[in-house]
Write an enzyme that holds these catalytic residues in place. Structure first.
Site, mmCIF file in Angstrom:
data_model
loop_
_atom_site.group_PDB
_atom_site.id
_atom_site.type_symbol
_atom_site.label_atom_id
_atom_site.label_comp_id
_atom_site.label_asym_id
_atom_site.label_seq_id
_atom_site.Cartn_x
_atom_site.Cartn_y
_atom_site.Cartn_z
ATOM 1 C CE LYS B 106 -19.090 -0.137 1.480
ATOM 2 N NZ LYS B 106 -17.728 0.020 2.001
ATOM 3 N N GLY B 167 -9.226 -2.994 0.920
ATOM 4 C CA GLY B 167 -8.070 -3.126 1.805
ATOM 5 C C GLY B 167 -6.741 -3.313 1.096
#
Lengths: 67, 270
Positions: B106, B167
């Site tokens: 990733k 987040g």
């Protein structure tokens, strides 16, 4: 003796150590980790042929949680 | 007894693997390792993200975490979180390949510390190098169509645009941009990564035709992460079923759904 940075901490180590010897000297017992010297990855197969030099910046990374 | 429909073929392919779950889950921020393990299992996710960090000598910290992840028997997707340049990300990816034994990465190169926005220039640069080195790159990017194009140009088969800031839990800031990427790149695997805060956000991403969603905080920071993991499992499936079913066209005006033929007598004179 030479001075190197290991994970951001300055350490004095013997001259002419290779990575394998450095890891043993530092007593790393983590099973899975990888090493970079001066921000360049060093593959496990190259540990014995890679000598640590004065002023080297060594990073030893292991698995942690991630998103 | 209700019949539960299944998504087409019930499987999909990514990075050379055939999977059934379209939910990718993170391993951070859980109240405890046991809670993480149960949440991941409950989610049904078959890909879990992990990271690398500096490790103190001695005790072998990190082993416990890694042992739990290995015991789950699912695919591991290491990230390059915290990297701010292509060089840092490339080195981290090379280290991750050795530690985790996978060529999946990733790719995350942060360009701004305030909103953790990916740096498109460094991300494309790193992706190009990593693909040449045999990595299967999962690049985390913004919802910018041209950046997605550049990533595809250097060989990315997978692109992971953000829903919103990492987040933040704000959901899909710009569904139109996400849809444009989907329309322009039908052949790529597209995963909404970051910003998903609740199951309805995941449904929305899947209804846009995205192949999967990747999330961490939404589950780990829920009051009950295990229950939320279950909720996301169903949300991803519901969204995919919705996409495959073909959503109705929006209409400007009302249109009665109940038949007009046979209306009762009190409508006779109206």
């Amino acid at each position: 003796m030479i001075k190197v940075s290991v994970n951001g901490e300055i350490k004095e180590i013997s001259e002419n150590l290779n990575i394998k010897e450095l890891i043993e000297a530092l007593d790393y017992r983590t099973k899975g980790f990888a090493v970079a010297i001066n921000t360049t990855f060093v593959a496990i197969d190259s540990y014995e042929e890679t000598t640590i030099n004065n002023g080297d910046m060594i990073d030893i990374l292991a698995p942690v949680q991630g998103g | 007894m209700t019949k539960h429909m299944q998504t087409d073929n019930n499987t999909w392919e990514i990075g050379g693997k055939t999977l059934s779950s379209r939910l990718l889950i993170g391993s951070a921020l859980y109240p405890s390792p046991a809670n993480m393990e149960e949440a991941i299992q409950t989610s049904g996710a078959q890909i879990v993200t992990v990271a690398l960090r500096r490790q103190a000598a001695g005790e072998g910290a990190g082993n416990d975490f890694w042992n739990i992840i290995k015991s789950l028997g699912i695919e591991v997707l290491p990230n390059t979180a915290g990297c701010h340049s292509a060089k840092e990300a490339i080195t981290t990816a090379q280290m991750a390949r050795e530690v985790f034994g996978t060529n999946w990465i990733k790719l995350e190169v942060i360009g701004d510390q305030y909103n953790l926005q990916p740096d498109p220039f460094e991300t494309v640069k790193a992706a190009e190098v990593l693909i040449k080195e045999g990595f299967e790159v999962f690049p985390y990017t913004t919802d910018d169509l041209v950046v997605a194009k550049r990533l595809a140009d250097v060989g990315c088969k997978i692109i992971m645009p953000w829903g919103s800031m990492i987040g933040s839990g704000k959901g899909l800031m710009n569904p139109d941009n996400l849809l444009a990427i989907r329309k322009q790149f039908p052949e790529l695997k597209l995963i909404v990564d970051a910003g998903i805060g609740k199951p309805s956000h995941a449904v929305q991403a899947m209804e846009l035709g995205y192949d999967a969603v990747l999330l961490n905080s939404a589950i780990a920071l829920a009051h009950d992460p295990v229950k939320m993991a279950d909720a996301f499992k169903y949300a991803v499936e519901a969204g995919r079923l919705g996409y495959e079913s073909g959503v109705m066209q929006k209409r400007e005006f009302a249109s009665a759904s109940t038949p007009t033929v046979g209306r009762p007598f009190w409508h006779q004179n109206t």
